[in-house]
Design a protein around this motif. Structure first.
Motif, PDB file in Angstrom:
ATOM      1  N   SER A  73       6.216 -12.264  -3.918  1.00 27.36           N
ATOM      2  CA  SER A  73       5.484 -14.027  -4.099  1.00 27.36           C
ATOM      3  C   SER A  73       3.661 -14.181  -4.303  1.00 27.36           C
ATOM      4  O   SER A  73       3.840 -14.992  -5.145  1.00 27.36           O
ATOM      5  CB  SER A  73       5.842 -14.588  -2.407  1.00 27.36           C
ATOM      6  N   PHE A  74       2.841 -13.057  -4.041  1.00 26.13           N
ATOM      7  CA  PHE A  74       1.537 -12.694  -4.093  1.00 26.13           C
ATOM      8  C   PHE A  74       0.998 -12.008  -4.837  1.00 26.13           C
ATOM      9  O   PHE A  74      -0.147 -11.812  -5.591  1.00 26.13           O
ATOM     10  CB  PHE A  74       0.777 -12.448  -2.840  1.00 26.13           C
ATOM     11  N   GLY A  75       2.181 -10.708  -6.151  1.00 26.50           N
ATOM     12  CA  GLY A  75       1.954 -10.356  -6.861  1.00 26.50           C
ATOM     13  C   GLY A  75       0.400  -9.383  -6.124  1.00 26.50           C
ATOM     14  O   GLY A  75      -0.174  -8.407  -6.753  1.00 26.50           O
ATOM     15  N   LEU A  76       0.887  -8.870  -4.768  1.00 25.84           N
ATOM     16  CA  LEU A  76      -0.097  -8.597  -4.732  1.00 25.84           C
ATOM     17  C   LEU A  76       0.918  -6.433  -3.574  1.00 25.84           C
ATOM     18  O   LEU A  76       2.285  -6.845  -2.864  1.00 25.84           O
ATOM     19  CB  LEU A  76      -0.916  -8.982  -3.376  1.00 25.84           C
ATOM     20  N   ASP A  77       0.513  -5.636  -4.206  1.00 26.14           N
ATOM     21  CA  ASP A  77       1.506  -4.423  -3.190  1.00 26.14           C
ATOM     22  C   ASP A  77       0.832  -4.461  -1.735  1.00 26.14           C
ATOM     23  O   ASP A  77      -0.466  -4.408  -0.996  1.00 26.14           O
ATOM     24  CB  ASP A  77       0.460  -2.922  -3.960  1.00 26.14           C
ATOM     25  N   MET A  78       1.749  -4.009  -0.717  1.00 20.59           N
ATOM     26  CA  MET A  78       0.961  -3.964   0.890  1.00 20.59           C
ATOM     27  C   MET A  78       2.552  -2.518   0.871  1.00 20.59           C
ATOM     28  O   MET A  78       3.364  -2.429   1.053  1.00 20.59           O
ATOM     29  CB  MET A  78       1.828  -5.315   1.328  1.00 20.59           C
ATOM     30  N   ALA A  79       1.564  -1.806   1.635  1.00 18.94           N
ATOM     31  CA  ALA A  79       2.580  -0.928   2.149  1.00 18.94           C
ATOM     32  C   ALA A  79       3.184  -1.098   3.750  1.00 18.94           C
ATOM     33  O   ALA A  79       2.827  -1.956   4.442  1.00 18.94           O
ATOM     34  CB  ALA A  79       1.827   0.403   2.656  1.00 18.94           C
ATOM     35  N   VAL A  80       4.178  -0.685   3.894  1.00 19.72           N
ATOM     36  CA  VAL A  80       5.299  -0.731   4.579  1.00 19.72           C
ATOM     37  C   VAL A  80       4.261  -0.114   6.322  1.00 19.72           C
ATOM     38  O   VAL A  80       4.253  -1.303   7.255  1.00 19.72           O
ATOM     39  CB  VAL A  80       6.709   0.772   5.402  1.00 19.72           C
ATOM     40  N   CYS A  81       3.496   0.383   6.249  1.00 17.77           N
ATOM     41  CA  CYS A  81       3.023   0.927   6.828  1.00 17.77           C
ATOM     42  C   CYS A  81       1.630  -0.079   8.165  1.00 17.77           C
ATOM     43  O   CYS A  81       1.608  -0.398   8.583  1.00 17.77           O
ATOM     44  CB  CYS A  81       2.324   1.888   7.394  1.00 17.77           C
ATOM     45  N   ASP A  82       1.752  -1.040   6.514  1.00 19.83           N
ATOM     46  CA  ASP A  82       0.530  -1.891   7.121  1.00 19.83           C
ATOM     47  C   ASP A  82       1.379  -3.769   7.932  1.00 19.83           C
ATOM     48  O   ASP A  82       0.908  -4.240   8.573  1.00 19.83           O
ATOM     49  CB  ASP A  82      -0.143  -3.010   5.733  1.00 19.83           C
ATOM     50  N   VAL A  83       2.281  -3.799   7.882  1.00 22.53           N
ATOM     51  CA  VAL A  83       3.658  -4.690   8.540  1.00 22.53           C
ATOM     52  C   VAL A  83       3.373  -3.987   9.891  1.00 22.53           C
ATOM     53  O   VAL A  83       3.220  -5.016  10.763  1.00 22.53           O
ATOM     54  CB  VAL A  83       4.657  -4.304   7.722  1.00 22.53           C
ATOM     55  N   PHE A  84       3.763  -2.461  10.296  1.00 19.14           N
ATOM     56  CA  PHE A  84       3.325  -2.137  11.599  1.00 19.14           C
ATOM     57  C   PHE A  84       1.954  -2.600  12.239  1.00 19.14           C
ATOM     58  O   PHE A  84       1.439  -2.891  13.096  1.00 19.14           O
ATOM     59  CB  PHE A  84       3.375  -1.000  11.342  1.00 19.14           C
ATOM     60  N   ARG A  85       0.990  -2.205  11.199  1.00 18.19           N
ATOM     61  CA  ARG A  85      -0.149  -2.279  11.803  1.00 18.19           C
ATOM     62  C   ARG A  85      -0.484  -3.795  11.826  1.00 18.19           C
ATOM     63  O   ARG A  85      -1.936  -4.274  12.380  1.00 18.19           O
ATOM     64  CB  ARG A  85      -1.260  -1.601  10.987  1.00 18.19           C
ATOM     65  N   LEU A  86      -0.656  -4.912  10.428  1.00 15.02           N
ATOM     66  CA  LEU A  86      -0.855  -5.700  10.695  1.00 15.02           C
ATOM     67  C   LEU A  86       0.432  -7.222  10.721  1.00 15.02           C
ATOM     68  O   LEU A  86       1.451  -7.643   9.839  1.00 15.02           O
ATOM     69  CB  LEU A  86      -1.105  -6.753   9.355  1.00 15.02           C
ATOM     70  N   ALA A  87       0.872  -7.214  12.062  1.00 11.43           N
ATOM     71  CA  ALA A  87       2.269  -7.240  12.961  1.00 11.43           C
ATOM     72  C   ALA A  87       2.268  -8.845  13.307  1.00 11.43           C
ATOM     73  O   ALA A  87       3.266  -9.656  13.106  1.00 11.43           O
ATOM     74  CB  ALA A  87       2.599  -6.634  14.019  1.00 11.43           C
ATOM     75  N   ASP A  88       0.797 -10.101  13.464  1.00 17.48           N
ATOM     76  CA  ASP A  88       1.374 -11.494  13.183  1.00 17.48           C
ATOM     77  C   ASP A  88       1.347 -11.892  11.360  1.00 17.48           C
ATOM     78  O   ASP A  88       0.150 -11.462  10.728  1.00 17.48           O
ATOM     79  CB  ASP A  88       0.652 -12.190  13.547  1.00 17.48           C
ATOM     80  N   ILE A  89       1.005 -12.803  11.257  1.00 15.92           N
ATOM     81  CA  ILE A  89       0.690 -13.657  10.225  1.00 15.92           C
ATOM     82  C   ILE A  89      -0.071 -13.676   9.659  1.00 15.92           C
ATOM     83  O   ILE A  89      -1.261 -13.562   8.456  1.00 15.92           O
ATOM     84  CB  ILE A  89       1.828 -14.930  10.126  1.00 15.92           C
ATOM     85  N   GLU A  90      -1.220 -14.369  10.587  1.00 17.60           N
ATOM     86  CA  GLU A  90      -2.678 -14.391  10.673  1.00 17.60           C
ATOM     87  C   GLU A  90      -3.465 -13.311  10.156  1.00 17.60           C
ATOM     88  O   GLU A  90      -4.233 -13.203   8.874  1.00 17.60           O
ATOM     89  CB  GLU A  90      -3.696 -14.686  12.030  1.00 17.60           C
ATOM     90  N   SER A  91      -3.082 -11.929  10.593  1.00 19.82           N
ATOM     91  CA  SER A  91      -3.147 -11.278  10.699  1.00 19.82           C
ATOM     92  C   SER A  91      -3.076 -10.198   8.918  1.00 19.82           C
ATOM     93  O   SER A  91      -4.084  -9.955   7.903  1.00 19.82           O
ATOM     94  CB  SER A  91      -3.816 -10.246  11.707  1.00 19.82           C
ATOM     95  N   MET A  92      -1.311 -10.462   8.621  1.00 23.58           N
ATOM     96  CA  MET A  92      -1.639 -10.399   7.145  1.00 23.58           C
ATOM     97  C   MET A  92      -2.278 -11.069   6.377  1.00 23.58           C
ATOM     98  O   MET A  92      -2.052 -10.424   5.519  1.00 23.58           O
ATOM     99  CB  MET A  92       0.458 -10.807   7.302  1.00 23.58           C
ATOM    100  N   ALA A  93      -2.474 -12.671   6.778  1.00 21.53           N
ATOM    101  CA  ALA A  93      -3.131 -13.368   5.847  1.00 21.53           C
ATOM    102  C   ALA A  93      -4.562 -12.707   5.146  1.00 21.53           C
ATOM    103  O   ALA A  93      -4.451 -13.072   4.148  1.00 21.53           O
ATOM    104  CB  ALA A  93      -2.634 -15.283   5.701  1.00 21.53           C
ATOM    105  N   ARG A  94      -4.751 -12.326   5.851  1.00 21.26           N
ATOM    106  CA  ARG A  94      -6.521 -12.218   6.046  1.00 21.26           C
ATOM    107  C   ARG A  94      -6.476 -10.799   5.380  1.00 21.26           C
ATOM    108  O   ARG A  94      -7.340 -11.066   4.301  1.00 21.26           O
ATOM    109  CB  ARG A  94      -6.986 -11.967   7.260  1.00 21.26           C
ATOM    110  N   SER A  95      -5.652 -10.199   5.062  1.00 22.91           N
ATOM    111  CA  SER A  95      -5.243  -8.572   4.413  1.00 22.91           C
ATOM    112  C   SER A  95      -5.443  -8.867   2.941  1.00 22.91           C
ATOM    113  O   SER A  95      -5.149  -7.819   2.074  1.00 22.91           O
ATOM    114  CB  SER A  95      -4.792  -7.692   5.649  1.00 22.91           C
ATOM    115  N   LEU A  96      -4.213 -10.543   2.684  1.00 20.72           N
ATOM    116  CA  LEU A  96      -3.739 -10.239   2.071  1.00 20.72           C
ATOM    117  C   LEU A  96      -5.123 -11.131   0.832  1.00 20.72           C
ATOM    118  O   LEU A  96      -4.733 -11.730  -0.407  1.00 20.72           O
ATOM    119  CB  LEU A  96      -2.459 -11.671   1.354  1.00 20.72           C
ATOM    120  N   LYS A  97      -5.735 -11.385   0.974  1.00 18.62           N
ATOM    121  CA  LYS A  97      -7.257 -12.380   0.717  1.00 18.62           C
ATOM    122  C   LYS A  97      -8.186 -11.636  -0.369  1.00 18.62           C
ATOM    123  O   LYS A  97      -7.960 -10.385   0.022  1.00 18.62           O
ATOM    124  CB  LYS A  97      -7.536 -13.339   0.967  1.00 18.62           C
TER     125      LYS A  97
END
Length: 121
Positions: A97-121
């Motif tokens: 969807s975003f064309g960006l790589d994210m590591a699975v460990c980031d899902v554990f670290r950024l476990a809510d939408i707000e944090s995850m969205a901030r990291s994708l910008k």
């Protein structure tokens, strides 16, 4: 359970069933179990809707993966029933969807939408 099991092993939702669906062999038919559609017991906080396009797209991805129509941007992926296999699928969909790589460990670290969205910008 919280006193004896690690957090990831404690169910986030409990459902009462009259009986468990069984396969012809007498084992539990996991595919026939109803999907939990309720928030975790005792969860009475107000849902915060997505505030921008990134949060909205993440909300749609999470909603589809977790089979939940309403998710707050502050809800934890894992508290809503997410697990490591769903985290892998989440990472795949984020890349698609975003064309960006994210590591699975980031899902554990950024476990809510707000944090995850901030990291994708």
């Amino acid at each position: 359970l919280r006193k004896t099991l690690p957090d990831y092993m404690v169910p986030s939702v409990y459902m009462m069933l009259e009986r468990l669906p069984l396969t012809p062999n007498g084992k539990i038919d996991h595919r026939a179990l109803p999907a939990p559609d309720a928030r975790p017991a005792g969860d009475d906080h107000q849902a915060v809707a997505p505030r921008n396009a990134t949060e909205a797209l993440l909300h749609d991805i999470w909603s589809d993966l977790l089979n939940l129509p309403t998710i707050s941007i502050h809800d934890s992926f894992f508290d809503l029933g997410g697990h490591s296999m769903l985290a892998l699928e989440l990472v795949r969909r984020i890349k698609s969807s975003f064309g960006l790589d994210m590591a699975v460990c980031d899902v554990f670290r950024l476990a809510d939408i707000e944090s995850m969205a901030r990291s994708l910008k």
